[in-house]
Design a protein around this motif. Sequence first.
Motif, PDB file in Angstrom:
ATOM      1  N   SER A 169      10.529  16.030  13.195  1.00 15.43           N
ATOM      2  CA  SER A 169       9.600  17.155  13.172  1.00 15.43           C
ATOM      3  C   SER A 169       8.199  16.609  12.923  1.00 15.43           C
ATOM      4  N   PHE A 170       7.299  16.930  13.823  1.00 14.77           N
ATOM      5  CA  PHE A 170       5.955  16.358  13.829  1.00 14.77           C
ATOM      6  C   PHE A 170       4.934  17.272  13.183  1.00 14.77           C
ATOM      7  N   ALA A 171       4.259  16.739  12.185  1.00 12.70           N
ATOM      8  CA  ALA A 171       3.055  17.368  11.665  1.00 12.70           C
ATOM      9  C   ALA A 171       1.923  16.986  12.612  1.00 12.70           C
ATOM     10  N   GLU A 172       0.923  17.833  12.673  1.00 15.17           N
ATOM     11  CA  GLU A 172      -0.197  17.578  13.582  1.00 15.17           C
ATOM     12  C   GLU A 172      -1.467  17.360  12.778  1.00 15.17           C
ATOM     13  N   HIS A 173      -2.102  16.219  12.986  1.00 19.33           N
ATOM     14  CA  HIS A 173      -3.398  15.932  12.380  1.00 19.33           C
ATOM     15  C   HIS A 173      -4.427  15.827  13.491  1.00 19.33           C
ATOM     16  N   ASN A 174      -5.338  16.757  13.517  1.00 20.61           N
ATOM     17  CA  ASN A 174      -6.395  16.776  14.533  1.00 20.61           C
ATOM     18  C   ASN A 174      -5.838  16.697  15.951  1.00 20.61           C
ATOM     19  N   GLY A 175      -4.748  17.412  16.186  1.00 21.19           N
ATOM     20  CA  GLY A 175      -4.165  17.502  17.519  1.00 21.19           C
ATOM     21  C   GLY A 175      -3.255  16.356  17.898  1.00 21.19           C
ATOM     22  N   SER A 176      -2.973  15.443  16.959  1.00 18.95           N
ATOM     23  CA  SER A 176      -2.190  14.268  17.302  1.00 18.95           C
ATOM     24  C   SER A 176      -1.217  13.908  16.179  1.00 18.95           C
ATOM     25  N   TYR A 177      -0.593  12.726  16.314  1.00 14.41           N
ATOM     26  CA  TYR A 177       0.328  12.217  15.309  1.00 14.41           C
ATOM     27  C   TYR A 177      -0.384  11.971  13.985  1.00 14.41           C
ATOM     28  N   THR A 178       0.355  12.022  12.904  1.00 16.66           N
ATOM     29  CA  THR A 178      -0.197  11.603  11.622  1.00 16.66           C
ATOM     30  C   THR A 178      -0.364  10.083  11.652  1.00 16.66           C
ATOM     31  N   ALA A 179      -1.281   9.580  10.870  1.00 19.30           N
ATOM     32  CA  ALA A 179      -1.498   8.132  10.803  1.00 19.30           C
ATOM     33  C   ALA A 179      -0.253   7.422  10.287  1.00 19.30           C
ATOM     34  N   ALA A 180       0.439   8.029   9.329  1.00 19.38           N
ATOM     35  CA  ALA A 180       1.639   7.398   8.758  1.00 19.38           C
ATOM     36  C   ALA A 180       2.710   7.189   9.825  1.00 19.38           C
ATOM     37  N   TYR A 181       2.957   8.214  10.647  1.00 22.46           N
ATOM     38  CA  TYR A 181       3.970   8.081  11.699  1.00 22.46           C
ATOM     39  C   TYR A 181       3.523   7.095  12.771  1.00 22.46           C
ATOM     40  N   LYS A 182       2.303   7.250  13.238  1.00 25.56           N
ATOM     41  CA  LYS A 182       1.819   6.389  14.324  1.00 25.56           C
ATOM     42  C   LYS A 182       1.859   4.923  13.923  1.00 25.56           C
ATOM     43  N   ASN A 183       1.545   4.639  12.674  1.00 26.46           N
ATOM     44  CA  ASN A 183       1.530   3.255  12.222  1.00 26.46           C
ATOM     45  C   ASN A 183       2.928   2.643  12.214  1.00 26.46           C
ATOM     46  N   ILE A 184       3.901   3.314  11.621  1.00 26.74           N
ATOM     47  CA  ILE A 184       5.250   2.732  11.575  1.00 26.74           C
ATOM     48  C   ILE A 184       5.844   2.686  12.980  1.00 26.74           C
ATOM     49  N   PHE A 185       5.527   3.663  13.804  1.00 23.89           N
ATOM     50  CA  PHE A 185       5.995   3.643  15.185  1.00 23.89           C
ATOM     51  C   PHE A 185       5.426   2.428  15.928  1.00 23.89           C
ATOM     52  N   ASP A 186       4.129   2.163  15.740  1.00 24.83           N
ATOM     53  CA  ASP A 186       3.516   1.005  16.401  1.00 24.83           C
ATOM     54  C   ASP A 186       4.174  -0.297  15.954  1.00 24.83           C
ATOM     55  N   TRP A 187       4.423  -0.449  14.668  1.00 24.44           N
ATOM     56  CA  TRP A 187       5.100  -1.649  14.175  1.00 24.44           C
ATOM     57  C   TRP A 187       6.499  -1.761  14.775  1.00 24.44           C
ATOM     58  N   ALA A 188       7.247  -0.667  14.791  1.00 25.68           N
ATOM     59  CA  ALA A 188       8.619  -0.696  15.317  1.00 25.68           C
ATOM     60  C   ALA A 188       8.635  -1.002  16.808  1.00 25.68           C
ATOM     61  N   SER A 189       7.657  -0.503  17.534  1.00 27.82           N
ATOM     62  CA  SER A 189       7.633  -0.734  18.982  1.00 27.82           C
ATOM     63  C   SER A 189       7.389  -2.198  19.324  1.00 27.82           C
ATOM     64  N   ARG A 190       6.881  -2.964  18.387  1.00 25.57           N
ATOM     65  CA  ARG A 190       6.686  -4.394  18.619  1.00 25.57           C
ATOM     66  C   ARG A 190       7.980  -5.176  18.387  1.00 25.57           C
ATOM     67  N   ILE A 191       8.902  -4.584  17.656  1.00 22.57           N
ATOM     68  CA  ILE A 191      10.225  -5.194  17.492  1.00 22.57           C
ATOM     69  C   ILE A 191      10.995  -5.035  18.794  1.00 22.57           C
ATOM     70  N   ASP A 192      10.941  -3.804  19.324  1.00 21.05           N
ATOM     71  CA  ASP A 192      11.607  -3.484  20.588  1.00 21.05           C
ATOM     72  C   ASP A 192      10.963  -2.202  21.101  1.00 21.05           C
ATOM     73  N   GLN A 193      10.491  -2.213  22.342  1.00 19.72           N
ATOM     74  CA  GLN A 193       9.846  -1.015  22.889  1.00 19.72           C
ATOM     75  C   GLN A 193      10.812   0.162  22.930  1.00 19.72           C
ATOM     76  N   LYS A 194      12.105  -0.108  22.933  1.00 20.08           N
ATOM     77  CA  LYS A 194      13.107   0.963  22.951  1.00 20.08           C
ATOM     78  C   LYS A 194      13.360   1.457  21.526  1.00 20.08           C
ATOM     79  N   VAL A 195      12.295   1.947  20.904  1.00 17.23           N
ATOM     80  CA  VAL A 195      12.336   2.368  19.502  1.00 17.23           C
ATOM     81  C   VAL A 195      13.466   3.364  19.244  1.00 17.23           C
ATOM     82  N   PHE A 196      13.689   4.288  20.171  1.00 18.03           N
ATOM     83  CA  PHE A 196      14.687   5.341  19.951  1.00 18.03           C
ATOM     84  C   PHE A 196      16.077   4.961  20.437  1.00 18.03           C
TER      85      PHE A 196
END
Length: 173
Positions: A75-102
Motif C-alpha cells: 500500500s503506497f503513501a503518496e508524497h508530492n504525487g510520488s513514492y515516499t523517499a523511504a520506499y524509493k530508497n530501499i527499492f533502488d538498493w534492492a533493484s541493484r541486487i536483482d532488477q527482478k525485485v518482485f
Amino acid sequence: MKIIALAATSSSKSINKTLVSYAANLVENSNVELMDLNDYELPLFSEDKEAELGQPERAKAFFDKLGSGDAIMISFAEHNGSYTAAYKNIFDWASRIDQKVFQNKPMILLSSSPGPGGAASVLAAATGSAPYFAGDVKGSFKLPSFYDNFDMQANQLTNPELLTELNSLVAAL
C-alpha cells in the motif's frame, strides 16, 4: 498462502499500513507477514554509495523477504504525487541486487490518502512500473478519503461498495 505485506512509507502512524494489514487479512487461508520499512533504512542510494558499501545486508534482507512469500501486497503513501523517499530508497538498493525485485510474485497494489484522490498518482506509477521489476500485478485499489471510509476503532472498511471492490481484488490471489 504466505503474503508479504508492506506500507511503502516509514510513518509509524501510516493509514497505508492499516490498509495493507486489513486487506491482506481478507485473503482466506493466508499467513500475513507485515514488513516495516524502518527495518531496512539505508543511506540514500547513489552509485558512489554503492561503490563504497556494495550490497548492504538490509537491502539483501529486503529483497529476500519479498521473495519469501507466495504473494506481495503493498500500500503506497503518496508524497508530492510520488513514492515516499523511504520506499524509493530501499527499492533502488534492492533493484541493484536483482532488477527482478518482485521475483515474479503475484501482487496487489493499494493506496490511500486522507483526501479524495486516494493517492492515485503513486498507485498509477507503481502499477505501471511493477511488471518491469517482475511483478505479476493482479490488480490495484485506491481508498479515497481514508477517514470517511475506514473505521479505525473497528479496524474495518465502512463503505460497502469499496469493500466489495477490495474483496473481489484480494480473491484474485
